[in-house]
Design a protein around this motif. Structure first.
Motif, PDB file in Angstrom:
ATOM      1  N   THR A  51     -27.650   1.791  -7.487  1.00 47.73           N
ATOM      2  CA  THR A  51     -26.716   2.358  -6.536  1.00 47.73           C
ATOM      3  C   THR A  51     -26.459   3.739  -7.124  1.00 47.73           C
ATOM      4  OG1 THR A  51     -24.437   2.269  -5.700  1.00 47.73           O
ATOM      5  CG2 THR A  51     -24.842   1.172  -7.785  1.00 47.73           C
TER       6      THR A  51
ATOM      7  N   GLU B 184     -23.702   6.014  -7.574  1.00 47.77           N
ATOM      8  CA  GLU B 184     -22.474   6.667  -8.058  1.00 47.77           C
ATOM      9  C   GLU B 184     -22.768   7.627  -9.211  1.00 47.77           C
ATOM     10  OE1 GLU B 184     -22.762   3.596  -7.238  1.00 47.77           O
ATOM     11  OE2 GLU B 184     -21.224   3.366  -5.704  1.00 47.77           O
TER      12      GLU B 184
ATOM     13  N   ARG C 102     -32.619  -3.318  -8.209  1.00 44.26           N
ATOM     14  CA  ARG C 102     -31.727  -4.220  -8.933  1.00 44.26           C
ATOM     15  C   ARG C 102     -32.559  -5.385  -9.445  1.00 44.26           C
ATOM     16  NH1 ARG C 102     -26.041  -4.154  -5.364  1.00 44.26           N
ATOM     17  NH2 ARG C 102     -25.900  -1.874  -5.386  1.00 44.26           N
TER      18      ARG C 102
ATOM     19  N   GLU D  31     -32.536  -8.500  -9.874  1.00 42.31           N
ATOM     20  CA  GLU D  31     -31.778  -9.686  -9.470  1.00 42.31           C
ATOM     21  C   GLU D  31     -32.340 -10.905 -10.186  1.00 42.31           C
ATOM     22  OE1 GLU D  31     -29.201  -9.953  -7.485  1.00 42.31           O
ATOM     23  OE2 GLU D  31     -29.128  -8.095  -6.307  1.00 42.31           O
TER      24      GLU D  31
ATOM     25  N   LEU E 107     -33.324  -8.495  -2.759  1.00 40.43           N
ATOM     26  CA  LEU E 107     -34.517  -7.765  -3.155  1.00 40.43           C
ATOM     27  C   LEU E 107     -34.325  -7.155  -4.525  1.00 40.43           C
ATOM     28  CD1 LEU E 107     -34.118  -6.057   0.181  1.00 40.43           C
ATOM     29  CD2 LEU E 107     -36.202  -7.306  -0.276  1.00 40.43           C
TER      30      LEU E 107
ATOM     31  N   GLN F 296     -23.227 -11.493   2.978  1.00 48.39           N
ATOM     32  CA  GLN F 296     -22.499 -10.217   2.889  1.00 48.39           C
ATOM     33  C   GLN F 296     -23.415  -9.112   3.401  1.00 48.39           C
ATOM     34  OE1 GLN F 296     -20.414  -9.157  -0.905  1.00 48.39           O
ATOM     35  NE2 GLN F 296     -21.800  -7.420  -0.881  1.00 48.39           N
TER      36      GLN F 296
ATOM     37  N   THR G 239     -20.354  -3.567   2.477  1.00 47.47           N
ATOM     38  CA  THR G 239     -19.139  -3.529   1.663  1.00 47.47           C
ATOM     39  C   THR G 239     -18.578  -2.120   1.646  1.00 47.47           C
ATOM     40  OG1 THR G 239     -20.758  -3.605  -0.135  1.00 47.47           O
ATOM     41  CG2 THR G 239     -19.260  -5.452   0.025  1.00 47.47           C
TER      42      THR G 239
ATOM     43  N   HIS H 281     -15.729   0.153  -0.520  1.00 46.69           N
ATOM     44  CA  HIS H 281     -14.977   0.127  -1.773  1.00 46.69           C
ATOM     45  C   HIS H 281     -14.020   1.306  -1.874  1.00 46.69           C
ATOM     46  CE1 HIS H 281     -18.237  -2.615  -2.832  1.00 46.69           C
ATOM     47  NE2 HIS H 281     -19.101  -1.644  -2.601  1.00 46.69           N
TER      48      HIS H 281
ATOM     49  N   SER I  67     -27.447  -2.602   3.541  1.00 43.52           N
ATOM     50  CA  SER I  67     -28.873  -2.651   3.210  1.00 43.52           C
ATOM     51  C   SER I  67     -29.645  -3.313   4.338  1.00 43.52           C
ATOM     52  CB  SER I  67     -29.087  -3.443   1.920  1.00 43.52           C
ATOM     53  OG  SER I  67     -28.966  -4.835   2.186  1.00 43.52           O
TER      54      SER I  67
HETATM   55  N1  A5A Z   1     -22.288   1.797  -3.957  1.00 44.09           N
HETATM   56  C1  A5A Z   1     -21.795   0.707  -3.170  1.00 44.09           C
HETATM   57  C2  A5A Z   1     -21.862   1.040  -1.717  1.00 44.09           C
HETATM   58  C3  A5A Z   1     -22.596  -0.545  -3.453  1.00 44.09           C
HETATM   59  O1  A5A Z   1     -23.600  -0.507  -4.141  1.00 44.09           O
HETATM   60  N2  A5A Z   1     -22.109  -1.659  -2.938  1.00 44.09           N
HETATM   61  S1  A5A Z   1     -22.812  -3.083  -3.064  1.00 44.09           S
HETATM   62  O2  A5A Z   1     -23.270  -3.323  -4.393  1.00 44.09           O
HETATM   63  O3  A5A Z   1     -21.856  -4.044  -2.556  1.00 44.09           O
HETATM   64  O4  A5A Z   1     -24.051  -3.061  -2.123  1.00 44.09           O
HETATM   65  C4  A5A Z   1     -23.907  -2.739  -0.760  1.00 44.09           C
HETATM   66  C5  A5A Z   1     -24.537  -3.789   0.102  1.00 44.09           C
HETATM   67  O5  A5A Z   1     -25.912  -3.886  -0.193  1.00 44.09           O
HETATM   68  C6  A5A Z   1     -23.997  -5.196  -0.122  1.00 44.09           C
HETATM   69  O6  A5A Z   1     -22.845  -5.420   0.646  1.00 44.09           O
HETATM   70  C7  A5A Z   1     -25.142  -6.072   0.330  1.00 44.09           C
HETATM   71  O7  A5A Z   1     -25.051  -6.280   1.730  1.00 44.09           O
HETATM   72  C8  A5A Z   1     -26.358  -5.216   0.033  1.00 44.09           C
HETATM   73  N3  A5A Z   1     -27.092  -5.681  -1.170  1.00 44.09           N
HETATM   74  C9  A5A Z   1     -26.636  -5.756  -2.436  1.00 44.09           C
HETATM   75  N4  A5A Z   1     -27.600  -6.208  -3.273  1.00 44.09           N
HETATM   76  C10 A5A Z   1     -28.691  -6.455  -2.508  1.00 44.09           C
HETATM   77  C11 A5A Z   1     -30.007  -6.943  -2.779  1.00 44.09           C
HETATM   78  N5  A5A Z   1     -30.403  -7.264  -4.020  1.00 44.09           N
HETATM   79  N6  A5A Z   1     -30.882  -7.053  -1.750  1.00 44.09           N
HETATM   80  C12 A5A Z   1     -30.496  -6.707  -0.493  1.00 44.09           C
HETATM   81  N7  A5A Z   1     -29.280  -6.250  -0.187  1.00 44.09           N
HETATM   82  C13 A5A Z   1     -28.373  -6.113  -1.175  1.00 44.09           C
END
Ligand code: A5A
Ligand code: ZN
Length: 477
Positions: free
Chosen positions: A111, A113, A142, A144, A154, A226, A229, A231, A263
């Motif tokens: 992300t 920031e 990420r 994961e 993903l 989800q 989001t 924040h 996403s």
């Molecule tokens: N910087 C802030 C906006 C942020 O990173 N928020 S978050 O971590 O919550 O991610 C935003 C959105 O991305 C989540 O609400 C979720 O819907 C989506 N997301 C998070 N991780 C994901 C992943 N590994 N694969 C797909 N979508 C994902």
């Protein structure tokens, strides 16, 4: 591509259905040889294009689009303590350039920031520079460790829309949070995806945020997903990155920030909520092909039928409708199967008998058959597109509403979580939450903020009997 035969698994076997529909409808190819990375087929990518055009249209009203680098130097990434703690297990590091070890390891953004805020520190000087509101649509990485799935979890998120805003006061940032929630609701309304908005409990907020508001929907297997989001970051990041401004009295102040993201989970929700046993079902707003024309070429009047089909195509295209004429040398039945699988809202059939009657036969993806007079083709098709969207919306809303239950005691919570989300007055105590979570197998999504699907209720906590606030509990992806 693969032979188009055989049925999809029934949608009530959701997990198999989802995996199969992705390749049969040519959305994603899951065979890329890196875990958690998937390939967009052109049809999937075309859906993505229309969905993200809608998202961009909404964002462009109040933000400027930008583009930051993928690589983040370690010293920037490591500045904000909570943020590091939240993401350190998930970061991919680039440590080498060719054979040389890099002096400074570089993180692939999970992300942005820590990529964006050092630059914001240079860009924000005085109150006249505020508010600053930007967004980008990028890939993020990420690592994961939970079960990865196409479009849902993903390791390379390919379509991460992230917005980052800077404000003079905490209250202004808070009203940006509220505005972002409204935009996300508008976006999902456009996709006919009903949502519930809740404020995540403190232990589940974004690393480095004051608080997090999440947008969830309920998937066909009853689990909450989800799908966005928002924040409120307060001044946590502005303190670490030195984002300050001079106010109108000449005093240096830390800025207040927000960020919010969506996403390709939005496409997972779109596909999962609306699809059926025959494949995708797409609202016309995002369908890459809105109308398919299938000429019924039997007997001697082939040329005449082809000409009629061609003219229909021209008329519809001139009216701005995304139309495709399928003239492949295969059976009409195979064409029906092909376009149903891909979610095309309307199929038009034209054969000798339709020509004689001065009409076109129309079949909607939601199962209605009708005829349209040739002279009224454009308004007729437009009306049908509207009908398809309305019926998709109604079906999704009914379905999700049936999965939300107001629960007054622990047993009701357990029951509700088996098929969807329980709405329950929770006192806010962690141990009551743990008991509810343990008994039901769900987790606290958060304190109810708003939804068109259910009224917020307050009452007494079913565990301890103290006064509680409306809270959502469900299993999650
Ligand atoms: N910087 C802030 C906006 C942020 O990173 N928020 S978050 O971590 O919550 O991610 C935003 C959105 O991305 C989540 O609400 C979720 O819907 C989506 N997301 C998070 N991780 C994901 C992943 N590994 N694969 C797909 N979508 C994902
Ligand atoms: Zn309690």
């Amino acid at each position: 591509m693969e032979e188009e035969t055989g049925a999809l698994p029934a949608k009530n076997d959701f997990s198999s259905w989802f995996n199969e529909v992705l390749w049969r409808a040519e959305v994603m190819d899951v065979r890329y040889p890196v875990k958690g990375l998937y390939v967009w087929f052109p049809h999937g990518f075309a859906i993505r294009k229309h969905v993200y055009e809608r998202l961009r249209e909404i964002m462009d009203r109040d933000h400027q689009e930008t583009l930051f680098p993928l690589l983040i130097p370690e010293h920037e990434f490591m500045k904000e303590a909570e943020h590091i703690k939240g993401f350190e297990e998930e970061v991919y590091w680039v440590t080498h350039g060719g054979k040389n070890q890099l002096d400074v390891p570089l993180a692939l953004r999970p992300t942005s920031e820590t990529a964006i805020y050092p630059m914001y520190a240079l860009w924000v000087r005085s109150h006249a520079d505020l508010p600053l509101k930007m967004y980008q649509v990028v890939n993020t990485f990420r690592y994961e460790t939970k079960h990865t799935r196409p479009l849902i979890r993903l390791r390379e998120i390919t379509s991460f829309k992230e917005a980052h805003t800077v404000h003079a006061t905490w209250e202004e940032a808070e009203s940006q949070v509220r505005a972002a929630i409204e935009w996300y609701i508008e976006f999902y309304t456009g996709l006919c995806v009903p949502v519930i908005v809740s404020r995540r409990p403190d232990w589940d907020k974004f690393p480095g945020a004051d608080y997090t508001v999440a947008v969830d929907t309920i998937m066909p297997d009853g689990r909450a997903l989800q799908i966005g989001t928002v924040h409120h970051l307060g001044d946590h990041f502005s303190q670490t990155f030195g984002i300050t401004y001079e106010d109108d009295k000449g005093v240096q102040r830390y800025a207040q920030q927000t960020c919010y993201g969506i996403s390709e989970r939005c496409i997972a929700a779109l596909i999962s909520l609306h699809g059926d046993d025959h494949g995708l079902v797409l609202p016309s707003s995002v369908a890459p092909v809105q109308v398919v024309i299938v000429p019924i070429l039997i007997g001697k009047r082939r040329a005449e039928v082809n000409t009629a089909a061609e003219m229909m195509e021209q008329v519809l295209r001139a009216a701005g409708i995304r139309v495709k004429r399928d003239i492949r040398e295969i059976r009409p039945g195979a064409k029906y199967y092909h376009w149903e699988m891909r979610g095309v809202p309307i199929r038009l059939e034209v054969g000798p008998r339709d020509i004689d009657a001065g009409v076109v036969s129309a079949v909607t993806r939601t199962g209605d058959r009708s005829t349209i007079p040739r002279g009224d083709l454009v308004p007729g098709v437009q009306a049908l597109l509207g009908q398809v969207t309305a019926s998709i919306k109604k079906r999704a809303t009914d379905e999700i509403r049936s999965r939300i239950t107001v629960a007054g005691n622990v047993d009701d919570v357990v029951l509700a979580v088996q098929t969807g989300i329980a709405v329950v007055p929770w006192c806010g105590e962690r141990r009551c939450a743990e008991l509810l979570e343990e008994k039901s197998g769900g987790s606290i999504l958060g304190m109810y903020v708003r939804s068109e699907l259910v009224e917020g209720i307050d009452g007494v906590c079913p565990v301890c009997g103290q006064k509680g606030c409306c809270t959502l509990i469900g299993r999650t992806f």
